[in-house]
Every structure is written in structure tokens, then in C-alpha cells.
Motif scaffolding. Sequence first.
Motif, PDB file in Angstrom:
ATOM      1  N   GLY A 247      -5.071 -68.638 -69.195  1.00  0.00           N
ATOM      2  CA  GLY A 247      -4.202 -67.923 -68.269  1.00  0.00           C
ATOM      3  C   GLY A 247      -3.746 -66.575 -68.752  1.00  0.00           C
ATOM      4  N   ARG A 248      -4.405 -66.003 -69.794  1.00  0.00           N
ATOM      5  CA  ARG A 248      -3.955 -64.737 -70.358  1.00  0.00           C
ATOM      6  C   ARG A 248      -5.062 -63.694 -70.277  1.00  0.00           C
ATOM      7  NH1 ARG A 248      -2.094 -68.420 -74.093  1.00  0.00           N
ATOM      8  NH2 ARG A 248      -3.706 -67.892 -75.614  1.00  0.00           N
ATOM      9  N   VAL A 249      -4.655 -62.450 -70.138  1.00  0.00           N
ATOM     10  CA  VAL A 249      -5.571 -61.317 -70.171  1.00  0.00           C
ATOM     11  C   VAL A 249      -4.948 -60.239 -71.056  1.00  0.00           C
ATOM     12  CG1 VAL A 249      -6.765 -59.543 -68.850  1.00  0.00           C
ATOM     13  CG2 VAL A 249      -6.434 -61.811 -67.856  1.00  0.00           C
ATOM     14  N   ASP A 250      -5.705 -59.735 -71.995  1.00  0.00           N
ATOM     15  CA  ASP A 250      -5.245 -58.656 -72.863  1.00  0.00           C
ATOM     16  C   ASP A 250      -6.085 -57.407 -72.640  1.00  0.00           C
ATOM     17  OD1 ASP A 250      -3.556 -60.506 -73.978  1.00  0.00           O
ATOM     18  OD2 ASP A 250      -4.129 -60.105 -76.053  1.00  0.00           O
ATOM     19  N   LEU A 251      -5.483 -56.260 -72.942  1.00  0.00           N
ATOM     20  CA  LEU A 251      -6.253 -55.041 -73.164  1.00  0.00           C
ATOM     21  C   LEU A 251      -6.481 -54.933 -74.664  1.00  0.00           C
ATOM     22  CD1 LEU A 251      -4.444 -52.572 -70.770  1.00  0.00           C
ATOM     23  CD2 LEU A 251      -6.808 -53.341 -70.584  1.00  0.00           C
ATOM     24  N   PHE A 252      -7.740 -54.827 -75.057  1.00  0.00           N
ATOM     25  CA  PHE A 252      -8.046 -54.710 -76.480  1.00  0.00           C
ATOM     26  C   PHE A 252      -8.530 -53.299 -76.759  1.00  0.00           C
ATOM     27  CE2 PHE A 252     -10.815 -54.976 -80.220  1.00  0.00           C
ATOM     28  CZ  PHE A 252      -9.912 -55.516 -81.130  1.00  0.00           C
ATOM     29  N   TYR A 253      -7.755 -52.584 -77.569  1.00  0.00           N
ATOM     30  CA  TYR A 253      -8.043 -51.194 -77.918  1.00  0.00           C
ATOM     31  C   TYR A 253      -8.617 -51.098 -79.326  1.00  0.00           C
ATOM     32  CZ  TYR A 253      -5.014 -49.397 -74.130  1.00  0.00           C
ATOM     33  OH  TYR A 253      -4.444 -49.090 -72.930  1.00  0.00           O
ATOM     34  N   VAL A 254      -9.556 -50.170 -79.481  1.00  0.00           N
ATOM     35  CA  VAL A 254      -9.912 -49.648 -80.800  1.00  0.00           C
ATOM     36  C   VAL A 254      -9.669 -48.151 -80.724  1.00  0.00           C
ATOM     37  CG1 VAL A 254     -11.690 -49.356 -82.535  1.00  0.00           C
ATOM     38  CG2 VAL A 254     -11.643 -51.439 -81.141  1.00  0.00           C
ATOM     39  N   VAL A 255      -8.749 -47.649 -81.550  1.00  0.00           N
ATOM     40  CA  VAL A 255      -8.303 -46.258 -81.463  1.00  0.00           C
ATOM     41  C   VAL A 255      -8.530 -45.566 -82.797  1.00  0.00           C
ATOM     42  CG1 VAL A 255      -6.378 -44.714 -80.928  1.00  0.00           C
ATOM     43  CG2 VAL A 255      -6.508 -46.966 -79.830  1.00  0.00           C
ATOM     44  N   ASP A 256      -9.334 -44.511 -82.787  1.00  0.00           N
ATOM     45  CA  ASP A 256      -9.514 -43.656 -83.959  1.00  0.00           C
ATOM     46  C   ASP A 256      -8.637 -42.421 -83.795  1.00  0.00           C
ATOM     47  OD1 ASP A 256     -11.351 -45.447 -84.877  1.00  0.00           O
ATOM     48  OD2 ASP A 256     -13.105 -44.163 -84.591  1.00  0.00           O
ATOM     49  N   ILE A 257      -7.671 -42.250 -84.705  1.00  0.00           N
ATOM     50  CA  ILE A 257      -6.703 -41.158 -84.606  1.00  0.00           C
ATOM     51  C   ILE A 257      -7.278 -39.930 -85.303  1.00  0.00           C
ATOM     52  CG2 ILE A 257      -4.337 -40.430 -85.065  1.00  0.00           C
ATOM     53  CD1 ILE A 257      -3.649 -43.452 -85.291  1.00  0.00           C
ATOM     54  N   LEU A 258      -7.724 -38.973 -84.522  1.00  0.00           N
ATOM     55  CA  LEU A 258      -8.332 -37.761 -85.077  1.00  0.00           C
ATOM     56  C   LEU A 258      -7.286 -36.771 -85.561  1.00  0.00           C
ATOM     57  CD1 LEU A 258     -11.090 -37.114 -82.381  1.00  0.00           C
ATOM     58  CD2 LEU A 258     -11.184 -38.605 -84.396  1.00  0.00           C
ATOM     59  N   GLY A 259      -6.140 -36.712 -84.886  1.00  0.00           N
ATOM     60  CA  GLY A 259      -5.105 -35.750 -85.266  1.00  0.00           C
ATOM     61  C   GLY A 259      -3.761 -36.143 -84.708  1.00  0.00           C
ATOM     62  N   ALA A 260      -2.710 -35.692 -85.373  1.00  0.00           N
ATOM     63  CA  ALA A 260      -1.331 -35.935 -84.940  1.00  0.00           C
ATOM     64  C   ALA A 260      -0.586 -34.610 -84.963  1.00  0.00           C
ATOM     65  CB  ALA A 260      -0.647 -36.947 -85.867  1.00  0.00           C
ATOM     66  N   HIS A 261       0.093 -34.304 -83.866  1.00  0.00           N
ATOM     67  CA  HIS A 261       0.759 -33.012 -83.718  1.00  0.00           C
ATOM     68  C   HIS A 261       2.205 -33.238 -83.273  1.00  0.00           C
ATOM     69  CE1 HIS A 261      -3.185 -31.156 -84.137  1.00  0.00           C
ATOM     70  NE2 HIS A 261      -3.619 -32.092 -83.322  1.00  0.00           N
TER      71      HIS A 261
END
Length: 404
Positions: A247-261
Motif C-alpha cells: 500500500g505504499r509508493v515512494d519517489l526514489f531519487y539519486v541526486v548528484d550535487i554539482l554545485g552549491a550557491h
Amino acid sequence: MTEPRVAGSFGARPTITFPTGPPPAEPRVGEPATGHGAPLEPGGVAVVQYTAHLWDGRENRLVESTFNRGTPAALPLGALPAGLDAALRGRRAGSRVTAAIPLRDGTPGPTITGTKGRPETGGPAFTAGPGGPQDVRPRGPQDVRPCGLRDVRPCGPQDVTFLSEAAQEVTFLSEAAQDVTFLSEAAQAAHRAGEHAPGNGPMAAGQWAGSPPAAHAAASVMEGPATAVRQGGVDPAAVEDRPGDGGRVDLFYVVDILGAHAGDAAVEADAGAVAGVSVGGGAAPGVTIPDVAPPGGFAAAVLGRGTGPAVEAGRLLVVQYVAAAWSDRRIVTSTWERGRPEAFTIGDGSVIRGWNRALTGVPAGSRVAMVVPPDDGYGATGRRGLGIGPEETLVYVVDVLAAY
């Protein structure tokens, strides 16, 4: 195996193997690769490559990938869906982050569906009220041009979500009237009241038509020239989901952080001038316009030259800027005052011609001042939603923080 297995190097499209069975009941966050760059903080902008799958224990289908688009996304920290924001906050540039986020944790606030309004065909539409992100979503076959704050992005084919906490104003360009679903009480109230508010930023007229559809997230507060389809994560309200195993649904992310400003980021530059306009030094530079007629043509000057990659068409730029109107020497908008940089793609029609002329070829890390006559700006019509009158000459000071 109870967690998805992620393979591949940082910056490359990941290969994801999902386990059998349902996703977890609570959010899960991992950091397969830890970077050592600047940290992500509220008010800042993260430039990322990411994939997002609908983890339902069955198809686990891909719903969005910047790797497939070929251009990174700009995420406004502190204004993303809660689960994604929490997963990224404090992470450093150079990191790969994984996050399994239940859909309930991706929707920033209550929603009300089934209440619809129909704006006038081809004319100014409603304004989404200041009730928070994800206020309204037009549905149906349409072309849409944002006329106010630059906070609208497609969240699926023929589907647009308004993302600002402030009021939005759009023009529908299709011949058919549009059905609109309002997703918050505040938005419905604003529509009934007919509220409008001005916006900001040097967006090019008509840029929206032809933008590629994408399943993008709510809650961006980018107000200026940011290309809408480059911001955000996945909008849970735009994902057609069925409960998966358990009964569950997730969003599964893979995030590569190229830069932070950071929100207060600025280029180091001394005071300077362009076409008689004086520009102060330091962050949030002051602009002093002389009480004379504006020059007849375009002018630009690099007041501080960086050492980063040259700005080229197709690059995603992260910028701070201040804009002023020559006619009354009034500051139109400032990203420093709003507390967040903006991101946009150069050379694709997203911004006025003056920005393309002044910034193309300039190295990242530069400060550029420009005087933009009407022909390179908003022309004979101006831009009412931005508070810019007809035949207005504009002055911009732009810090090019990065080019991707």
C-alpha cells in the motif's frame, strides 16, 4: 536486499536495481559518495543531475531524469517539497545522495481538487494567491506564457504547476479555454477575488511556448530569468500512482550535487561604470542612474572578470542580479534582496536579447553591468507584470556565479 542498489560514478547516469517487495514506510536517505564542496543551505541553490523513479514494488518506473535531458537542474533549498529538501540540506557539492521519500512527504501543504475555474480564452488568466507553493495547475491542451514571477514549470505533458509563494500571473496562448484545478484554499480565494501581483526578471516574451514537458517539482521560488524546466524535483501531485505492494509508493531519487550557491553569494568586484551609470562594489551593488536621457544603444562592461568557463549558448547559469529602470531610476528587482540566486539557460530564448549579448563569452565568476535599450529588452509593449513600461531602458548588474 531491502534498499535499491545504485551503481555508477558521480556525474554519470546511475544504474538502479530495486528490491522485491514494498518500499519503506519512512523516508530513507543515503550518501554513496561524499563531496567536499560548499554545503547546501536554505536560501541557496543546488545545481544537480538527478533521476527519480516511482518505487511501487512493481514497475518502479522512471518519471524524470536530467541525465536524459542533458542539462542540470537548479534546486532552491528551503523551497522544495519537504522530503527532498530534508534529504539534501547540509549535503556538500560533490556528493551523491539517494532518497526514498513517501509521496505524502513530497507534497508541501494541503491540496483541494475538483474546484475548477475557466479563464478567458487567450487573455490574462487568474492569479494564484499567496497561499504557498503548488497553488494551481492548468490542465488541457495549451501553450502557457508566464507574465509575472518566473516560477512556472511543466510537470507533465500539457500540464503546468504554479510554484511561487507569491501571486502568479500567466497568459494562455491556446485558442481553447483552459480548465484549471486549484490545489489550495488560498489559490481558490485569490482566483475568486481576481487578485494580481507584479513579477520580476528579464524573461523573454513568449519564451514558454515550446518548452519541453517534464515531471517537475513544486515549490520553486525562482522569480527572474530561470528556465522553468531546469528547476525542482518531481511534483508528487503530478505523478499518477497506484498503491504498490504493502500500500505504499515512494519517489526514489539519486541526486548528484554539482554545485552549491549561497543566498548571499556575490562576485568580488570594485566599483565601476557603464554608459554614465555608476555601480558600487561588493555584494548587492548600488546603481546610480544619471538624470539625463538614456543612451541610444546597448552598452555593457565587465566590472570584475572571473576565471571560470566561458558562458556559451545552452549553458545553465547561476546568477545574482539587480535591475533598475532608467526612466525613474527605480530598482525593479534584486536577487540579493530576495535572498536567493537564480538559474537560467543562456541563448535559448529564455531571457531578453540584452542578457545574451552581454553575458555570452564572459567567464563565470564575472560581474557584468549593462544598459539595455527597448529593442534589446521589452520593446514597445514593456512588461506590465514586471512593472516595466513601454520603451523602457533598463540597467542590469549581473554576477555570473557559475556556468554549467
